[in-house]
Structures are given as structure tokens and as C-alpha cells.
Design a protein around this motif. Sequence first.
Motif, PDB file in Angstrom:
ATOM      1  N   ILE A   5      14.236 -50.462 -60.200  1.00 41.24           N
ATOM      2  CA  ILE A   5      14.833 -49.230 -59.686  1.00 41.24           C
ATOM      3  C   ILE A   5      15.546 -49.519 -58.374  1.00 41.24           C
ATOM      4  N   PHE A   6      16.765 -48.996 -58.259  1.00 38.14           N
ATOM      5  CA  PHE A   6      17.520 -49.065 -57.016  1.00 38.14           C
ATOM      6  C   PHE A   6      17.753 -47.638 -56.529  1.00 38.14           C
ATOM      7  N   ASP A   7      17.338 -47.351 -55.311  1.00 34.28           N
ATOM      8  CA  ASP A   7      17.517 -46.009 -54.769  1.00 34.28           C
ATOM      9  C   ASP A   7      17.547 -46.087 -53.253  1.00 34.28           C
ATOM     10  N   LYS A   8      18.220 -45.098 -52.651  1.00 32.52           N
ATOM     11  CA  LYS A   8      18.320 -45.054 -51.187  1.00 32.52           C
ATOM     12  C   LYS A   8      16.956 -44.859 -50.555  1.00 32.52           C
ATOM     13  N   LYS A  52      32.249 -43.665 -55.897  1.00 36.81           N
ATOM     14  CA  LYS A  52      32.033 -44.958 -55.245  1.00 36.81           C
ATOM     15  C   LYS A  52      30.809 -45.664 -55.817  1.00 36.81           C
ATOM     16  N   ILE A  53      29.739 -44.911 -56.086  1.00 31.74           N
ATOM     17  CA  ILE A  53      28.541 -45.500 -56.699  1.00 31.74           C
ATOM     18  C   ILE A  53      28.914 -46.171 -58.022  1.00 31.74           C
ATOM     19  N   ASP A  97      21.179 -48.395 -50.484  1.00 32.04           N
ATOM     20  CA  ASP A  97      22.160 -47.313 -50.432  1.00 32.04           C
ATOM     21  C   ASP A  97      23.289 -47.671 -51.393  1.00 32.04           C
ATOM     22  N   VAL A  98      23.224 -47.140 -52.595  1.00 30.26           N
ATOM     23  CA  VAL A  98      24.170 -47.536 -53.636  1.00 30.26           C
ATOM     24  C   VAL A  98      25.572 -46.963 -53.412  1.00 30.26           C
ATOM     25  N   VAL A  99      25.717 -46.068 -52.429  1.00 25.08           N
ATOM     26  CA  VAL A  99      27.057 -45.578 -52.095  1.00 25.08           C
ATOM     27  C   VAL A  99      27.818 -46.637 -51.310  1.00 25.08           C
ATOM     28  N   HIS A 100      27.154 -47.282 -50.387  1.00 24.58           N
ATOM     29  CA  HIS A 100      27.825 -48.203 -49.467  1.00 24.58           C
ATOM     30  C   HIS A 100      27.523 -49.668 -49.737  1.00 24.58           C
ATOM     31  N   ASN A 143      22.789 -45.248 -64.914  1.00 26.31           N
ATOM     32  CA  ASN A 143      23.185 -44.715 -63.613  1.00 26.31           C
ATOM     33  C   ASN A 143      22.803 -43.240 -63.509  1.00 26.31           C
ATOM     34  N   LEU A 144      21.663 -42.988 -62.848  1.00 27.31           N
ATOM     35  CA  LEU A 144      21.182 -41.638 -62.619  1.00 27.31           C
ATOM     36  C   LEU A 144      21.586 -41.110 -61.244  1.00 27.31           C
ATOM     37  N   ALA A 145      22.183 -41.984 -60.433  1.00 28.94           N
ATOM     38  CA  ALA A 145      22.420 -41.651 -59.031  1.00 28.94           C
ATOM     39  C   ALA A 145      23.398 -40.495 -58.871  1.00 28.94           C
ATOM     40  N   SER A 146      23.056 -39.583 -57.968  1.00 29.00           N
ATOM     41  CA  SER A 146      23.931 -38.464 -57.635  1.00 29.00           C
ATOM     42  C   SER A 146      23.596 -38.006 -56.227  1.00 29.00           C
TER      43      SER A 146
END
Length: 231
Positions: free
Chosen positions: A30-33, A94-95, A52-55, A70-73
Motif C-alpha cells: 500500500i502506498f498512501d500519504k 498528477k497522481i 505523497d503520491v501527488v508529488h 489506483n484508489l487515490a483521491s
Amino acid sequence: MKEQIYLIGGSGFIGKHLSVFLSYNFDVTIFDKKIDTEYFSSYPQINTCELDVVHSQIPESFPVPSFIINLASTLVTASRDLENFDGIIAENVKILLNLFERFRNQRGMKLFIQFGSIEEYGNGLSPFVETQREIPNSVYALLKQTTTNTAMMLHSNYDFPAMVVRPGNLFGQGQNRERFIPYVFNQLQENKPLAVTLCEQKRDYIYITDFNEIIKEILSGYRVFVGEVVN
């Protein structure tokens, strides 16, 4: 040896359930901020990485997985507030692009699942079908449409093995008590009144364990799902 699967933004309600379910058959990371370390301490078989998968891109030290979900939002409610609208859209695209750039030329990845929402169809006529045009009527719905359409563009133009999953409203154990079904359930349990509308709306709901089984079926038959949208 288990195949590897990465869950991006996997420390939320959906990611927790999905990661535990998939960990019986896959090597899950799992990757998450922000990682819920207390929760995942009970599941040592699940790897976690605070990122931080945005940056940031996933470091090169992590191998190419067979699957990515990709569940990131950066927006998790069906908001109609236009404050920071352009920033929200940009962050979520960007993610997706960070993940694309990191894995676009890597062999071995079988399927990339972009997580959308049935909300993308807005007030369109139901039952919703995959060929139906999206009519988003909230910032959240437009955000999802932007990222799902971008994922499909990456598949069409760059042969990226992407697909889109658009589930209905998910519910289950451990969900935020403010969400509709947990709210109603807890209010009734505590014999408290319900502060709701006349309940004239119609919504599709999927229990989280049923959703997990659907994802498992998609992963098992990944070849036929590349480039597809699945409601």
C-alpha cells in the motif's frame, strides 16, 4: 511465489478491506500519504509505504508489480463546492500521470485499474451502461470522469494496460459513521431520530466484501479487461 499488487491510496476504507482480502493471494503493498499504522499492525503480511503520491513517484527500488489499483483521491465526497476546483483536478490527474510515467515502459505489469465512480453518470438514465455518456453533476463526479477518461486515453495512445472500474456506493464494517448507511444503522441502534430527506433518491449500494470478489474476478481474467470500463 505470490504476484505483487500495489494499492495506491490504500489506507482508506476501501483500501483496508481490499488489501486484507487480496493479501491471501497476492503480495500486497500500500502506498498512501498517511498510513493507518495501528490498523495495519494487525496484518503484517501487508507492506505499507508512506508516500505523497501527488508529488512523488514510487521509488525505483520497488519492483514492477503485476497489478496496480489506483484508489487515490484528494476529494472523497460528492462535493459541489468549486473552491480550489482547478487544484483538485490537477492533483488527481498528477497522481495518475506519476504512476504512468513510473511504469509506462516497464514489462511485467498486467493490469492497471483506475478507480472511478457511478457518480460520473450524474442524473443520466439508469441502469447505467458502460457505453453511456457521463454527465457529472458534482466536483467529485467530474474529478472521477477526468481521471477515468485520462486512464483510457493512456491505454489508447500509449498501450498502457489500463482499465476503469466504476462501482456504486460501497458500504461495510469500519466505514465512517457519517456516511449514509452507517449513519442510519447507528442512529437506529441508539434509538435516535434520523435527520434525512424524504429518501426519494435512488442509489446503488454494494457491500464491500462483494466488491472485493468482483475485483478478484477482474484480476483473474485481466486479459479481457484491458482497455475496458466496468460498472
